[in-house]
Write an enzyme that holds these catalytic residues in place. Structure first.
Site, PDB file in Angstrom:
ATOM      1  N   GLU A  95      -2.240   7.279   4.563  1.00 28.56           N
ATOM      2  CA  GLU A  95      -2.812   5.933   4.717  1.00 28.56           C
ATOM      3  C   GLU A  95      -1.884   5.026   5.536  1.00 28.56           C
ATOM      4  OE1 GLU A  95      -3.678   4.351   0.871  1.00 28.56           O
ATOM      5  OE2 GLU A  95      -4.623   6.216   0.203  1.00 28.56           O
TER       6      GLU A  95
ATOM      7  N   ASP B  53      21.725  19.733 -38.118  1.00 25.45           N
ATOM      8  CA  ASP B  53      21.152  18.982 -39.230  1.00 25.45           C
ATOM      9  C   ASP B  53      22.183  18.189 -40.016  1.00 25.45           C
ATOM     10  OD1 ASP B  53      22.481  21.067 -40.360  1.00 25.45           O
ATOM     11  OD2 ASP B  53      20.803  21.812 -41.565  1.00 25.45           O
TER      12      ASP B  53
ATOM     13  N   ASP C 171      23.201  24.954 -34.508  1.00 23.55           N
ATOM     14  CA  ASP C 171      23.800  25.181 -35.807  1.00 23.55           C
ATOM     15  C   ASP C 171      23.113  26.387 -36.446  1.00 23.55           C
ATOM     16  OD1 ASP C 171      25.475  24.600 -37.972  1.00 23.55           O
ATOM     17  OD2 ASP C 171      23.891  23.501 -38.992  1.00 23.55           O
TER      18      ASP C 171
ATOM     19  N   ALA D  85       0.824  -1.213   0.000  1.00 23.43           N
ATOM     20  CA  ALA D  85       0.000   0.000   0.000  1.00 23.43           C
ATOM     21  C   ALA D  85       0.856   1.259   0.000  1.00 23.43           C
ATOM     22  CB  ALA D  85      -0.921  -0.007   1.221  1.00 23.43           C
TER      23      ALA D  85
ATOM     24  N   ASP E 140      27.196  17.413 -37.027  1.00 25.95           N
ATOM     25  CA  ASP E 140      26.548  17.670 -35.740  1.00 25.95           C
ATOM     26  C   ASP E 140      26.328  16.398 -34.922  1.00 25.95           C
ATOM     27  OD1 ASP E 140      26.224  20.411 -36.312  1.00 25.95           O
ATOM     28  OD2 ASP E 140      24.445  19.983 -37.489  1.00 25.95           O
TER      29      ASP E 140
END
Length: 903
Positions: free
Chosen positions: A712, A643, A335, A289, A647
């Site tokens: 609880e 891109d 870039d 629990a 890179d």
């Protein structure tokens, strides 16, 4: 291994490879070398099997705890509990597997960069072969449009230019020559070399292959990418932290409850095997629990939802944890070409003797205005000197423009295409002008000549000649200048003014071309010097790859929220700085550093300067890695956008790599954590907001679940420790209902809560900050101080009637948890400033309707060990819930007043 082939003469390179310039390699020798060096292809890495991916999902510590919870629940007889937890675990594992399996399918993308076939000169003839059969010493035959499949030294060049943006980041095609260069030059400066993965955009030539496969510049980058160690994301580290502490709590509860209960019973001499088994089973159930079963599912669900939302906004995430990582990004290394800029050359200014003309619009779409000294120039009403300039720009030009499915694209050199677009903006018809003046001959561009001249037939006989090239070269061959519609003598003052304008445009990082024309009355002269002299100077064109319109706004948002943007490019420093200034990345006082300057610094020297540099120019792939590592060493969370092939190592090493989906190479996409399908830097800002939103929501339902489960466990465990298992405040069925029903749906709803109003006004959170931040801890402490004592008071007050006491405790748990859920919509803003959203209201309404309906069945009440609550019971429960609501609002007020940011 990298050699200085560029420093040798063509003859020396051919001799070292044993290649006959007249015949090429002998086919038998080529076959021998293929056997020795192996095929010209990248080393294929072993992929992860689907089974390994699936079972790898269970190595997560939180999932492991839930698997243990399934086993323990089954052992203590809670079969329903075990089944429900099992469903959650399988759901989490399947979601994670599907996402990562899709990502692994992209591993073969590296191999796609190699051209499938290439033309080589072997045995005295040209032949088309599979690119994987190319060997060192082969003579590549290069023509416009060819994708180059190996690194090679140029031995013959006729106006040869290559697009090297995927490798070096250079925004314009690079002219190639055959002359030997100085040793030690970087890849971008080796003008007599061609490289794998780049493309021939203009001209033709031959080159002797110097490296294939993994020995190429591309291959070395691929090797670097494979060598980069993937680090855990902040979310993964925090999830492990949560799992670790939940595990500690669960084990501690088991040991404490079982140990104290057995010790107490031992003191009165009634301990037997049956009692030990009973206590141990209860302790295990209590520990189960203590673990919020829905947590892992909600974390996964929130990330999956975030991924779906980001995909709608043009950001595809390859791994779910990357969604959250953006939320704590502090530095973006980006870039330039194709990321901050459009990747499309555009004419910005035309300088004529009668005044400058500014052109609006960007990219290859022929949309924009021409604005002269007297205002906007209407298409079809061009001044004579402007029309003559643009006509020359169209005729001394091999590029063409086309609209395909609503998108404008070019064929040919981007610089020439920019001139075609400029003419189209002015209302001129490229095809019509070229048909009216067909080309009769051409003196092509070369790196030595730095100019191109075309000759065109006149309707009445004779020829027109048009020249374009470097301004100083064109100007040196002119004796007249066109002013209005009259060609007059070109004076020394005119020359000085034109050169000053050229310097002014160059200082603005514009690429400048000069144009000239002349009429040849009776056919072409015998030599080119006779054609290219006494020409009429027409003007200058200044062009650049323009910034994306939304890039400046995105950069401004980044700076506002405390994220440092840094430009890293292969372009020249002047060009890079101009773009960075226009976008807002570079400001007065910021430093600009070239790759050469960076290479001269030691690691400690660079570490001391990295924070002051906003622009890096002429960098190599190694430089990019160095920059990313230096920022990470400062404790920053680094995102890298890009891109190109160059890179990829930095994309993989960064905390989160972001690749461009349209212009990006497959290598960059494979190395990245996220791909932008619109190549738009501004999408990064959206992704950052999404990442912050995801993390905020993780904290919201974490605060909610920990409060509820802690209360609880403390109440149930505390009573059992004090009085024994026979005084259990809630029966197992009631505990199960609260755990899985009342906790579950509201927590899921909190996982999709709208963002707080200030989500994009806060600084990035400290990546070292615990997920249990001050606001989360404040809510947990509030539960300990306010809620738990009242639960004890209410239960012990009615201890004489255990059923009634359990009834009050059961309904108090439900109503209080509903109140907490509504107030956890925001951990900082009042419920009135950040009201519950529709899904949270629906979850709460469902819970209330469900419990009212269930209470109508006597069998349910009996299973829960409760009765129908009285009006007075509900009054007490509602009053206390109102008190909890007020204390939570006060807690938020104090957090706001003390400047505590939700992180």
């Amino acid at each position: 291994m990298d050699h200085d082939w560029h420093a040798l003469s063509p003859g020396d390179v051919l001799e070292k490879f044993g290649t006959d310039p007249a015949l090429g390699l002998d086919p038998a020798e080529a076959a021998s070398r293929l056997e020795k060096h192996g095929p010209n292809e990248l080393v294929r890495e072993e992929g992860v099997s689907p089974w390994a991916l699936f079972f790898g999902q269970f190595t997560n510590i939180l999932i492991a705890i839930l698997v243990a919870a399934i086993i323990l629940s089954a052992l203590v007889g809670e079969v329903v509990d075990a089944v429900i937890i099992g469903v959650i675990v399988v759901f989490c594992a399947v979601l994670g597997f599907v996402q990562e399996y899709r990502a692994e399918k992209a591993l073969a993308a590296l191999r796609k960069m190699l051209a499938p076939t290439s033309t080589v000169f072997r045995g005295g003839r040209e032949e088309r072969i599979d690119s994987r059969e190319i060997v060192p010493g082969d003579l590549l035959v290069l023509e416009a449009g060819d994708k180059i499949a190996a690194d090679a030294r140029v031995v013959r060049a006729h106006a040869l230019r290559c697009d090297e943006a995927p490798l070096t980041g250079e925004s314009v095609p690079v002219g190639k020559s055959t002359e030997a260069l100085a040793p030690g030059l970087g890849t971008a400066d080796r003008k007599n070399m061609v490289f794998t993965g780049t493309t021939v955009t203009y001209g033709r030539g031959r080159a002797v292959v110097t490296a294939t496969a993994m020995d190429t510049a591309f291959g070395r980058i691929a090797r670097d990418v494979a060598a980069v160690k993937t680090e855990k994301t902040p979310l993964e580290r925090r999830t492990e932290e949560i799992g670790k502490w939940l595990g500690i709590v669960a084990v501690a509860i088991c040991a404490l409850v079982a140990g104290i209960s057995i010790w107490r019973e031992y003191g009165i001499g009634v301990v037997d095997l049956k009692f030990i088994v009973t206590v141990t089973m209860f302790a295990v159930a209590l520990a189960v629990a203590a673990v919020p079963e829905a947590l892992a599912a909600i974390v996964t669900g929130a990330l999956a939802i975030g991924m779906r939302e980001m995909a709608k906004k043009n950001a595809l995430v390859r791994k779910m944890p990357a969604v959250e990582t953006l939320g704590c990004t502090t530095v973006i290394c980006t870039d330039k070409t194709g990321t901050l800029t459009r990747g499309e050359m555009t004419v910005r200014r035309i300088v004529l003797p009668g005044g400058d003309v500014a052109l609006t619009g960007g990219g290859y779409a022929p949309a924009g205005e021409l604005r002269g000294p007297a205002g906007t120039i209407a298409p079809g009403k061009l001044p004579p000197d402007l029309e003559a300039f643009l006509r020359a720009a169209l005729l001394c030009n091999d590029a063409s423009l086309a609209e395909i499915e609503g998108k404008w694209s070019i064929r040919g050199d981007p610089t020439e295409a920019a001139l075609v677009v400029a003419a189209a903006k002015a209302g001129l018809s490229p095809d019509g002008i070229r048909r009216a003046s067909p080309r009769a001959d051409e003196l092509p561009f070369s790196s030595e000549r730095k100019r191109m001249t075309t000759l065109h037939a006149l309707p009445g006989g004779g020829l027109e000649a048009f020249m374009k090239g470097a301004p100083e070269v064109v100007l040196a061959r002119c004796s007249r200048i066109l002013e209005g519609d009259v060609a007059r003598e070109l004076t020394a003052a005119d020359r000085a003014a034109i050169l000053a304008k050229n310097a002014e445009l160059a200082a603005q990082a514009l690429r400048v071309l000069g144009l000239a024309a002349t009429t040849l009355a009776h056919g072409a002269p015998a030599d080119e010097d006779a054609v290219e002299r006494d020409m009429v100077f027409l003007g200058l064109a200044g062009m650049m790859d323009p910034p994306r319109p939304e890039a400046a706004q995105a950069v401004a948002v980044c700076r506002k929220v405390g994220i440092r943007p840094v430009m890293i490019t292969g372009d020249h420093a002047l060009t890079a700085t101009a773009v960075a200034r226009e976008i807002g990345i570079w400001h007065e006082g910021d430093a600009v550093m070239t790759g050469e300057e960076l290479a001269a610094l030691s690691e400690s020297e660079f570490a001391a300067r990295v924070a002051s540099v906003s622009v890096y120019a002429r960098v190599s792939p190694t430089d990019k890695l160095t920059i990313v590592k230096a920022w990470k060493a400062r404790g920053e969370v680094v995102a890298m956008t890009g891109d190109g092939v160059n890179d990829a190592p930095a994309l993989k090493h960064a905390d989160i790599g972001v690749a461009m989906g349209i212009s990006g190479t497959e290598v960059a996409k494979e190395a990245a954590d996220m791909v932008l399908t619109d190549d738009n830097f501004a999408t990064i800002v959206t992704a950052i907001e999404q990442g912050r939103w995801i993390y905020d929501n993780i904290k919201k339902y974490l605060a909610f679940l920990i409060q509820c489960n802690l209360t609880e466990v403390a109440v149930i465990g505390g009573v059992v420790l004090a009085l024994g298992p026979e005084y259990l405040p809630l029966l197992p069925a009631a505990i199960l209902y609260i755990n899985l029903a009342t906790d579950g749906l509201p927590a899921l709803a909190l996982g999709v809560a709208p963002p707080d109003p200030d989500i994009m006004e806060r600084p990035p959170r400290d990546p070292r900050e615990s997920v249990f931040s001050k606001d989360v801890v404040a809510f947990i402490l509030r539960a300990l101080v306010i809620e738990i004592p009242f639960f004890f008071l209410l239960f012990f007050h009615d201890l004489g009637d255990i059923t009634h006491a359990r009834t009050e405790i059961f309904f108090l748990f439900i109503i209080v948890e509903v109140v907490i859920a509504l107030n956890c919509r925001s951990l900082r803003y009042s419920i009135f400033a950040a009201p519950p959203h529709k899904w949270l209201l629906a979850a709460v309404a469902w819970e209330l309707v469900l419990i009212v309906a269930l209470m109508q069945f006597a069998t349910v009440r009996e299973a829960f060990g409760i009765t129908m609550p009285s009006f007075s019971d509900l009054t007490v429960i509602c009053l206390f819930s109102a008190l909890i609501f007020a204390v939570m609002e006060l807690t938020k007020y104090l957090l706001r007043r003390n400047g505590q940011k939700t992180r």
